[in-house]
Design a protein around this motif. Structure first.
Motif, short mmCIF file in Angstrom:
data_model
loop_
_atom_site.label_atom_id
_atom_site.label_comp_id
_atom_site.label_asym_id
_atom_site.label_seq_id
_atom_site.Cartn_x
_atom_site.Cartn_y
_atom_site.Cartn_z
N GLY A 139 0.80 -1.23 0.00
CA GLY A 139 0.00 0.00 0.00
C GLY A 139 0.82 1.26 0.00
N ARG A 140 2.15 1.11 -0.10
CA ARG A 140 3.07 2.26 -0.07
C ARG A 140 2.79 3.16 1.13
N GLU A 141 2.62 2.53 2.28
CA GLU A 141 2.32 3.27 3.51
C GLU A 141 3.62 3.71 4.19
N GLU A 142 3.69 4.97 4.58
CA GLU A 142 4.91 5.52 5.17
C GLU A 142 5.25 4.84 6.50
N ALA A 143 4.26 4.38 7.22
CA ALA A 143 4.49 3.79 8.54
C ALA A 143 4.97 2.34 8.46
N LYS A 144 4.97 1.76 7.26
CA LYS A 144 5.35 0.36 7.12
C LYS A 144 6.67 0.22 6.35
N CYS A 177 -8.60 -2.15 5.01
CA CYS A 177 -9.74 -1.99 4.11
C CYS A 177 -10.49 -3.31 4.07
N GLU A 178 -11.59 -3.35 3.37
CA GLU A 178 -12.43 -4.54 3.40
C GLU A 178 -12.86 -4.95 1.99
N GLY A 179 -13.35 -6.19 1.92
CA GLY A 179 -14.03 -6.68 0.72
C GLY A 179 -13.20 -6.61 -0.54
N ASP A 180 -13.80 -6.03 -1.59
CA ASP A 180 -13.15 -5.99 -2.90
C ASP A 180 -11.84 -5.22 -2.86
N GLU A 181 -11.75 -4.22 -1.98
CA GLU A 181 -10.55 -3.39 -1.94
C GLU A 181 -9.35 -4.19 -1.45
N VAL A 182 -9.54 -4.94 -0.35
CA VAL A 182 -8.41 -5.73 0.16
C VAL A 182 -8.05 -6.85 -0.81
N ARG A 183 -9.04 -7.39 -1.50
CA ARG A 183 -8.75 -8.46 -2.45
C ARG A 183 -7.93 -7.96 -3.63
N LYS A 184 -8.07 -6.69 -3.98
CA LYS A 184 -7.24 -6.12 -5.05
C LYS A 184 -5.77 -6.14 -4.66
N TYR A 185 -5.49 -5.82 -3.40
CA TYR A 185 -4.09 -5.86 -2.93
C TYR A 185 -3.56 -7.29 -2.93
N PHE A 186 -4.39 -8.22 -2.46
CA PHE A 186 -3.97 -9.62 -2.44
C PHE A 186 -3.74 -10.14 -3.86
N ALA A 187 -4.62 -9.78 -4.78
CA ALA A 187 -4.49 -10.23 -6.17
C ALA A 187 -3.22 -9.68 -6.80
N MET A 189 -0.46 -8.95 -5.21
CA MET A 189 0.65 -9.72 -4.65
C MET A 189 0.76 -11.09 -5.32
N ASN A 190 -0.36 -11.68 -5.64
CA ASN A 190 -0.33 -12.99 -6.30
C ASN A 190 0.28 -12.88 -7.70
N THR A 191 0.04 -11.76 -8.38
CA THR A 191 0.66 -11.54 -9.68
C THR A 191 2.17 -11.49 -9.55
N LEU A 192 2.67 -10.78 -8.54
CA LEU A 192 4.11 -10.73 -8.29
C LEU A 192 4.66 -12.11 -7.98
N TYR A 193 3.94 -12.83 -7.15
CA TYR A 193 4.36 -14.18 -6.75
C TYR A 193 4.47 -15.10 -7.97
N MET A 194 3.47 -15.08 -8.83
CA MET A 194 3.49 -15.95 -10.01
C MET A 194 4.58 -15.52 -10.99
N ASP A 219 -10.28 -13.92 2.36
CA ASP A 219 -10.08 -13.19 1.12
C ASP A 219 -8.69 -13.46 0.56
N ALA A 220 -7.69 -13.55 1.44
CA ALA A 220 -6.32 -13.81 1.00
C ALA A 220 -6.22 -15.18 0.33
N ILE A 221 -6.86 -16.18 0.92
CA ILE A 221 -6.84 -17.53 0.35
C ILE A 221 -7.48 -17.53 -1.04
N LYS A 222 -8.58 -16.82 -1.17
CA LYS A 222 -9.27 -16.78 -2.45
C LYS A 222 -8.45 -16.10 -3.54
N GLU A 223 -7.45 -15.30 -3.13
CA GLU A 223 -6.58 -14.62 -4.09
C GLU A 223 -5.20 -15.26 -4.19
#
Length: 240
Positions: A139-144, A177-187, A189-194, A219-223
């Motif tokens: 998420g390009r968060e400054e605190a992380k 974040c929740e729902g579709d938004e968090v799944r976008k981040y997980f998806a 990451m899966n692209t990078l992983y693959m 949600d993470a498992i589904k992505e």
């Protein structure tokens, strides 16, 4: 009159939580066309005392994750470690690396090339190879901490050249974040992983995508997550 606080832990509560989490993992796996065995459950043990951890181990947990080196080392003598894997999942300072080489089976929070070099150096001295995940600040968060998504593959290629270090994949914590938004981040990451599976060599073994915690592991498992880090949903709210 002050009521004395009980020091007994409700182990039946752990039994119920563990069974529920396993069921939810299986359901999420089925929903994404995967087998439950493809997803590894990590019990995150931050602030949790050895007795409940040992009870979880007796139920079938064989992987725990700790955020801090000092807390991990303070518990190891009191845990049933036969067949148990331990990962460091929190920010790791370079001067703490030497304390955990040969003790943990993986460092999931490698967030710089400099840290990877120190792990390599200490692993060479110990005569061992250390498995690592690269942490991505998705998420390009400054605190992380963590690598920027756009540079992660290039840095992974650089780190893969180091001796006695083996990249196994990636770890990330998305913004709240929740729902579709968090799944976008997980998806993402899966692209990078693959992509890394086909582009990284030199001794890398890309088989781990560590995504999802108590609030969002389904949600993470589904992505595509292969490892979920669950703490409060197993042990209850943390006591600091």
């Amino acid at each position: 009159m002050t009521e004395k606080l009980s020091t007994e832990f409700d182990f039946s509560y752990l039994d119920r939580n563990y069974a529920e989490i396993k069921e939810r993992i299986a359901a999420a796996a089925a929903a994404s066309g995967r087998q439950p065995e493809e997803i590894k459950l990590m019990a995150v043990t931050k602030t949790v005392a050895p007795p409940p951890i040992n009870h979880m181990i007796s139920l079938g947990v064989d992987l725990i994750g700790e955020n801090k080196v000092q807390e991990l080392l303070s518990k190891t003598d009191f845990l049933n470690t036969d067949g148990l894997q331990m990962h460091i999942i929190g920010h790791l300072q370079s001067n703490k690396v030497r304390k955990i080489i040969g003790i943990v089976s993986m460092i999931e929070s490698v967030d710089s090339v400099e840290l990877a070099r120190e792990i390599s150096k200490r692993s060479i001295l110990a005569g061992t190879t250390t498995d690592i995940l690269l942490e991505v600040n998705i998420g390009r968060e400054e605190a992380k901490t963590g690598f920027d998504y756009d540079e992660a593959l290039e840095r992974a290629s650089e780190i893969s050249e180091l001796e006695n270090v083996r990249i196994r994949g990636f770890m990330a914590v998305p913004p709240i974040c929740e729902g579709d938004e968090v799944r976008k981040y997980f998806a993402k990451m899966n692209t990078l992983y693959m992509d890394s599976k086909s582009k990284l060599g030199n001794g890398s073994l890309i088989d781990t995508l560590s995504l999802g915690m108590s609030a969002d592991f389904e949600d993470a498992i589904k992505e595509g997550s292969t490892l979920v880090r669950v703490g409060s949903a197993l042990f209850g709210a943390r006591c600091y």
